[in-house]
Design an enzyme around this catalytic site. Structure first.
Site, mmCIF file in Angstrom:
data_model
loop_
_atom_site.group_PDB
_atom_site.id
_atom_site.type_symbol
_atom_site.label_atom_id
_atom_site.label_comp_id
_atom_site.label_asym_id
_atom_site.label_seq_id
_atom_site.Cartn_x
_atom_site.Cartn_y
_atom_site.Cartn_z
ATOM 1 C CD1 TRP A 1 5.961 2.173 -4.504
ATOM 2 C CD2 TRP A 1 3.470 2.367 -4.215
ATOM 3 N NE1 TRP A 1 5.727 3.209 -4.567
ATOM 4 C CE2 TRP A 1 4.748 3.320 -3.740
ATOM 5 C CE3 TRP A 1 3.032 1.634 -3.665
ATOM 6 C CZ2 TRP A 1 3.504 4.548 -3.995
ATOM 7 C CZ3 TRP A 1 1.576 2.938 -3.273
ATOM 8 C CH2 TRP A 1 1.739 4.348 -3.153
ATOM 9 C CG ASP B 1 8.370 9.677 -10.143
ATOM 10 O OD1 ASP B 1 7.151 10.504 -9.266
ATOM 11 O OD2 ASP B 1 8.528 8.368 -9.916
ATOM 12 C CG ASP C 1 7.567 8.238 -3.449
ATOM 13 O OD1 ASP C 1 7.547 7.260 -3.006
ATOM 14 O OD2 ASP C 1 7.215 8.269 -4.818
ATOM 15 C CD GLU D 1 7.596 4.370 -9.260
ATOM 16 O OE1 GLU D 1 6.496 4.229 -9.983
ATOM 17 O OE2 GLU D 1 7.782 3.872 -8.233
ATOM 18 C CD1 TRP E 1 0.498 8.623 1.392
ATOM 19 C CD2 TRP E 1 -0.505 6.720 1.849
ATOM 20 N NE1 TRP E 1 1.193 8.057 -0.004
ATOM 21 C CE2 TRP E 1 0.406 6.627 0.717
ATOM 22 C CE3 TRP E 1 -0.692 5.575 2.403
ATOM 23 C CZ2 TRP E 1 1.035 5.129 -0.100
ATOM 24 C CZ3 TRP E 1 -0.821 4.575 1.225
ATOM 25 C CH2 TRP E 1 0.716 4.347 0.300
#
Length: 505
Positions: free
Chosen positions: A307, A167, A57, A219, A54
């Site tokens: 997402w 974040d 970000d 975010e 995976w």
């Protein structure tokens, strides 16, 4: 016989120790009839994706020791942001059980402000405690050039008791001589600013927001300075705050930062402007230059997914990839400040021999066979004369009733990109149409289009309007078609095949 027994024992141990996906990959390496590494269906050929697993970000984009260090809490390094060496799938080695390592950043603490050593790389990331339903910011430390990180026992360094507080991006603020952190108060649609002398003790300075699009969340904030490339302020710098919003897009604000408070400039800027007009550019990060040798240039890359559907994509090698690298600047326009994004020039080193095409559009569709033979791994620089009133466009990745459609209307200056029919699988959340006003330049619509096996990036209006889209098209759907409602529109096009960045064999 001894080698045969060893091979069997190795396979048994791998079956016990590795997850099924990793086992399958390990057993297939070297067997060209079963597994062709980096040539899998849906594997982009000049966009970075990890060997396995995976990626989402971008985290901790750092330029240090002459290399770009790229993290997704795996790690890859590059000297040009075109070719990559994957270092590790997991850089954090001893995080306590129960803490998830979420998005964050990395700094090179060359002045040893934290006391970890002058050569230390320090990661600041969100630790998600699912049991406590709490997110806090903590540190991990590297003494091997940013390749592996150990957990700091003094964690967390910032905990306000929020479930959605995440974040962080950290920069060194030269004017105040201290570290600054921007971090999201996610569900409040705010970005919080903190300051520290040592990366360990943080003091709240201010909040920015809610502002702009605030439907679901803020975010992955990033804060950086950009040089203005035109007008009376050419050569001067403005601060830019980028925030990912609603799990499917990014917006940016341009203004001033006095070391404590960020102030967006002008009413229009307070509404925010999208970084990318497509559905697949999220959580981008800029590279922080700790060598001081990039000459003020600012580069970024973003996650090319969304997402809404990223977990459901039918890829086999893993999930996710990043955009091509982009060089950023600012432009003063009648509509306000605009972010300018252009492909980092090193990406052009992948070009093969060019092919040139020009002519006048005919009503209906015209297939350019030579482009279709490039197999959806090419760059096309296309121009259309807009002096004649018309609606025209391009079908990319066409075949079997599938295609990605780019349509332009000369009267409204509307550029529409429809990818609802391009994928070779049916997934309703993937079906998207996006659009923007794109003004001609010197009477021509100019598009720089990067087509890779499962993505398209379109740079228009000299970089002030960009569309990024995943496509996941079939390998055989490679046709390139021009279309037009009316005859007479002149076009000119240069197409380059793009070489793969992956090793052979």
């Amino acid at each position: 016989m001894k080698k045969y027994r060893i091979a069997i024992l190795t396979s048994i141990l791998m079956a016990v120790l590795l997850p099924s996906e990793s086992l399958s990959a390990a057993l297939c390496i070297g067997r060209a009839d079963v597994y062709v590494h980096y040539n899998e269906h849906y594997r982009n050929q000049y966009h970075f994706s990890p060997q396995r697993g995976w990626i989402s970000d971008p985290c901790g984009f750092v330029y240090r020791d002459g290399r770009y260090h790229c993290y997704w809490w795996g790690c890859a390094e590059s000297v040009d942001l075109v070719h990559f060496t994957e270092i590790s799938r997991h850089v954090h080695k001893d995080v306590p059980r129960g803490l998830g390592c979420w998005t964050g950043c990395v700094v090179a603490d060359t002045a040893n402000t934290a006391g970890f050593g002058k050569e230390a790389y320090v990661a600041c990331l969100t630790f998600n405690d699912g049991e406590r339903k709490n997110q806090s910011q903590g540190l991990t430390v590297s003494h091997d050039g940013g390749r592996t990180f150990t957990y700091y026992e003094g964690n967390p360094v910032l905990d306000i008791g929020y479930q959605d507080f995440r974040d962080p991006t950290i920069i060194w603020h030269e004017a105040t001589g201290r570290w600054l952190m921007v971090v999201s108060k996610t569900l409040e649609s705010k970005v919080a600013f903190y300051a520290s002398e040592d990366l360990k003790q943080w003091t709240w300075l201010s909040d920015f927001g809610p502002a702009g699009r605030t439907y679901r969340c803020f975010e992955c904030p990033d804060l950086f300075e950009l040089e203005v490339d035109n007008g009376p302020m050419k050569g001067q710098k403005k601060w830019v705050l980028v925030v990912s919003v609603d799990w499917d897009n990014e917006q940016y604000f341009v203004g001033d930062f006095d070391g404590t408070t960020f102030t967006a400039e002008g009413l229009k800027q307070e509404t925010g402007v999208y970084v990318d007009c497509g559905p697949d550019f999220y959580a981008s990060r800029t590279f922080k230059d700790f060598d001081g040798t990039l000459g003020g240039k600012v580069y970024s890359m973003g996650w090319m997914s969304n997402w809404r559907y990223c977990r459901d994509l039918p890829t086999t090698y893993g999930k996710g990839f990043w955009s091509i690298p982009r060089e950023l600047s600012l432009r003063d326009t009648p509509e306000g400040w605009r972010l300018v994004q252009k492909p980092k020039k090193e990406i052009y080193s992948l070009r093969g021999n060019p092919q040139f095409f020009e002519g006048f559009l005919l009503p209906g569709r015209t297939t350019i066979d030579a482009v279709g033979q490039l197999g959806n791994t090419y760059e096309a620089m296309v121009g259309f004369d807009t002096s004649i009133s018309n609606t025209f466009g391009i079908n990319l990745c066409a075949g079997g009733g599938r295609k990605l459609v780019i349509t332009y209307d000369t009267e409204s200056h509307s550029l529409v990109v429809d990818r609802s029919q391009v994928a070779d699988f049916d997934m309703p959340k993937f079906e998207t149409t996006c659009h923007a006003k794109v003004a001609p330049i010197d009477g021509w619509l100019k598009l720089d289009i990067f087509v890779d096996r499962c993505s398209v990036e379109i740079f228009s209006e000299d970089g002030t309007c960009v569309f990024s889209l995943a496509t996941f098209t079939a390998d055989s759907h490679t046709a390139f078609e021009l279309f037009s409602q009316m005859p007479g529109t002149a076009y000119s096009m240069t197409v380059w095949p793009m070489r793969s960045i992956w090793p052979k064999g």
